[in-house]
Scaffold this motif. Sequence first.
Motif, PDB file in Angstrom:
ATOM      1  N   PHE A   1      55.502 -47.628 -33.681  1.00  0.00           N
ATOM      2  CA  PHE A   1      54.600 -46.830 -34.509  1.00  0.00           C
ATOM      3  C   PHE A   1      54.846 -45.341 -34.318  1.00  0.00           C
ATOM      4  O   PHE A   1      54.963 -44.582 -35.282  1.00  0.00           O
ATOM      5  CB  PHE A   1      53.145 -47.151 -34.177  1.00  0.00           C
ATOM      6  CG  PHE A   1      52.180 -46.110 -34.684  1.00  0.00           C
ATOM      7  CD1 PHE A   1      52.091 -45.826 -36.038  1.00  0.00           C
ATOM      8  CD2 PHE A   1      51.380 -45.399 -33.811  1.00  0.00           C
ATOM      9  CE1 PHE A   1      51.223 -44.857 -36.504  1.00  0.00           C
ATOM     10  CE2 PHE A   1      50.504 -44.432 -34.262  1.00  0.00           C
ATOM     11  CZ  PHE A   1      50.420 -44.165 -35.614  1.00  0.00           C
TER      12      PHE A   1
ATOM     13  N   ALA B   1      57.856 -44.148 -35.941  1.00  0.00           N
ATOM     14  CA  ALA B   1      57.701 -44.120 -37.394  1.00  0.00           C
ATOM     15  C   ALA B   1      57.029 -42.845 -37.889  1.00  0.00           C
ATOM     16  O   ALA B   1      57.078 -42.542 -39.091  1.00  0.00           O
ATOM     17  CB  ALA B   1      56.890 -45.335 -37.855  1.00  0.00           C
ATOM     18  N   LEU B   2      56.415 -42.060 -37.002  1.00  0.00           N
ATOM     19  CA  LEU B   2      55.797 -40.800 -37.417  1.00  0.00           C
ATOM     20  C   LEU B   2      56.828 -39.797 -37.920  1.00  0.00           C
ATOM     21  O   LEU B   2      56.477 -38.767 -38.502  1.00  0.00           O
ATOM     22  CB  LEU B   2      55.003 -40.191 -36.258  1.00  0.00           C
ATOM     23  CG  LEU B   2      53.736 -40.949 -35.843  1.00  0.00           C
ATOM     24  CD1 LEU B   2      53.094 -40.282 -34.642  1.00  0.00           C
ATOM     25  CD2 LEU B   2      52.752 -41.038 -36.994  1.00  0.00           C
TER      26      LEU B   2
ATOM     27  N   VAL C   1      58.359 -40.112 -40.422  1.00  0.00           N
ATOM     28  CA  VAL C   1      58.173 -40.074 -41.871  1.00  0.00           C
ATOM     29  C   VAL C   1      57.354 -38.860 -42.301  1.00  0.00           C
ATOM     30  O   VAL C   1      57.481 -38.377 -43.443  1.00  0.00           O
ATOM     31  CB  VAL C   1      57.507 -41.384 -42.363  1.00  0.00           C
ATOM     32  CG1 VAL C   1      56.045 -41.445 -41.977  1.00  0.00           C
ATOM     33  CG2 VAL C   1      57.652 -41.541 -43.871  1.00  0.00           C
ATOM     34  N   ILE C   2      56.521 -38.323 -41.422  1.00  0.00           N
ATOM     35  CA  ILE C   2      55.754 -37.117 -41.716  1.00  0.00           C
ATOM     36  C   ILE C   2      56.540 -35.865 -41.330  1.00  0.00           C
ATOM     37  O   ILE C   2      56.551 -34.862 -42.048  1.00  0.00           O
ATOM     38  CB  ILE C   2      54.407 -37.134 -40.971  1.00  0.00           C
ATOM     39  CG1 ILE C   2      53.516 -38.257 -41.504  1.00  0.00           C
ATOM     40  CG2 ILE C   2      53.692 -35.796 -41.106  1.00  0.00           C
ATOM     41  CD1 ILE C   2      53.121 -38.091 -42.957  1.00  0.00           C
TER      42      ILE C   2
ATOM     43  N   ALA D   1      54.632 -41.142 -47.693  1.00  0.00           N
ATOM     44  CA  ALA D   1      54.716 -40.850 -46.260  1.00  0.00           C
ATOM     45  C   ALA D   1      53.384 -41.098 -45.570  1.00  0.00           C
ATOM     46  O   ALA D   1      53.322 -41.684 -44.479  1.00  0.00           O
ATOM     47  CB  ALA D   1      55.172 -39.406 -46.049  1.00  0.00           C
ATOM     48  N   LEU D   2      52.303 -40.656 -46.195  1.00  0.00           N
ATOM     49  CA  LEU D   2      50.973 -40.868 -45.613  1.00  0.00           C
ATOM     50  C   LEU D   2      50.622 -42.351 -45.579  1.00  0.00           C
ATOM     51  O   LEU D   2      50.053 -42.847 -44.594  1.00  0.00           O
ATOM     52  CB  LEU D   2      49.938 -40.074 -46.414  1.00  0.00           C
ATOM     53  CG  LEU D   2      50.051 -38.546 -46.313  1.00  0.00           C
ATOM     54  CD1 LEU D   2      49.102 -37.878 -47.294  1.00  0.00           C
ATOM     55  CD2 LEU D   2      49.771 -38.083 -44.886  1.00  0.00           C
TER      56      LEU D   2
ATOM     57  N   THR E   1      52.592 -44.025 -42.775  1.00  0.00           N
ATOM     58  CA  THR E   1      52.027 -43.726 -41.460  1.00  0.00           C
ATOM     59  C   THR E   1      50.792 -44.580 -41.186  1.00  0.00           C
ATOM     60  O   THR E   1      50.625 -45.139 -40.098  1.00  0.00           O
ATOM     61  CB  THR E   1      51.672 -42.238 -41.361  1.00  0.00           C
ATOM     62  OG1 THR E   1      52.840 -41.450 -41.611  1.00  0.00           O
ATOM     63  CG2 THR E   1      51.138 -41.893 -39.987  1.00  0.00           C
TER      64      THR E   1
ATOM     65  N   ALA F   1      51.891 -48.163 -40.561  1.00  0.00           N
ATOM     66  CA  ALA F   1      52.484 -48.343 -39.236  1.00  0.00           C
ATOM     67  C   ALA F   1      51.403 -48.384 -38.163  1.00  0.00           C
ATOM     68  O   ALA F   1      51.496 -49.140 -37.188  1.00  0.00           O
ATOM     69  CB  ALA F   1      53.479 -47.220 -38.946  1.00  0.00           C
ATOM     70  N   GLY F   2      50.359 -47.563 -38.357  1.00  0.00           N
ATOM     71  CA  GLY F   2      49.257 -47.580 -37.403  1.00  0.00           C
ATOM     72  C   GLY F   2      48.543 -48.918 -37.385  1.00  0.00           C
ATOM     73  O   GLY F   2      48.215 -49.458 -36.322  1.00  0.00           O
TER      74      GLY F   2
ATOM     75  N   SER G   1      63.645 -36.865 -36.415  1.00  0.00           N
ATOM     76  CA  SER G   1      63.395 -36.232 -37.712  1.00  0.00           C
ATOM     77  C   SER G   1      64.462 -35.172 -38.000  1.00  0.00           C
ATOM     78  O   SER G   1      64.984 -35.082 -39.117  1.00  0.00           O
ATOM     79  CB  SER G   1      62.009 -35.589 -37.731  1.00  0.00           C
ATOM     80  OG  SER G   1      61.006 -36.544 -37.490  1.00  0.00           O
TER      81      SER G   1
ATOM     82  N   THR H   1      60.430 -46.397 -41.988  1.00  0.00           N
ATOM     83  CA  THR H   1      59.153 -46.914 -41.478  1.00  0.00           C
ATOM     84  C   THR H   1      59.053 -48.429 -41.631  1.00  0.00           C
ATOM     85  O   THR H   1      58.107 -49.045 -41.124  1.00  0.00           O
ATOM     86  CB  THR H   1      57.949 -46.265 -42.197  1.00  0.00           C
ATOM     87  OG1 THR H   1      58.033 -46.513 -43.603  1.00  0.00           O
ATOM     88  CG2 THR H   1      57.902 -44.772 -41.934  1.00  0.00           C
TER      89      THR H   1
END
Length: 292
Positions: A101, A104-105, A107-108, A129-130, A133, A136-137, A161, A246
């Motif tokens: 997870f 995967a952040l 992505v932001i 993206a949001l 996220t 994934a959480g 990133s 993600t």
Amino acid sequence: MLYNANPSQSRPALGALLLVLATVLWGSTFAVVVVAVRIVPPGMLNTVRFGLAAAVAAPFLFRGASRAVMLAGAELAIWLAIGQGLQSVGLLYTTATRSAFITALAVIFVPVLAILLGKRIRATTWVAALLATAGAGLLCYDRTPPSEGDIWTLGAAIVFSVFIVRMETHASRLAAMPLAAATLLATFGCLAMWGLIEFAQGKRISGTFPWIAVLYLGLIATTLTTGLQVLGQRSVPAARAAIIYTLEPVFGAMFAYLIGDRLGPRGWIGSAVILAASLLGNLPAKRHAVRV
């Protein structure tokens, strides 16, 4: 930023498919690394892993080496080596699901970096993206308190990133396989120093060396996936590539299911949200031009 499509950027669907395949393979590695780092110190593990990958990829470099390829590979190797190191250390202190997870952040972080570099990001990319996220959480939340490993892994997400953004820049102008080979060879050089430091500190293997796991990590999850990433990001902009990445914890959960680790309702919802985000983020633009 808008720019006209060229032959290397005319097949975004194929590029996205290659990146999805890479995430399938990456998703299978979290549990493997968690077990392996309990036997082999992370620096030594990554040295052997990338040594194998570099040995396999070396012939591609000899066929297409150039100063530009070597410099690009050296830069990418710095980011990749730091990211791999931070993630491996993090897995000593956190769970595979939490690591997936937090990683995967990226992505932001990727769209933010792209904006700082002067690129325009589509509104749908931000929404995706949001969503990714949040998904994934839901997928990876395991109700355990934060740990030292989470901090290391967050650092890895930030570094990865940068790697994704810089990969887009280099992959769009350089031959794919020589670039992948140069990156792997230089990454091996960086990580070998870490492995030597661990050895000098007296760290040793604490059991039977996990050759099957290391061979898989080196040949499949490193050599093959690096080539897929370079080829895929030739036609998929970094911000949209990060959304595809993600999917990694989704595939990780699927592999975990095969060995008896079952998802609850929250996990299945999270997986569906990530899949929807990936599809949304990779919808074709209305124009013939490519927007990132």
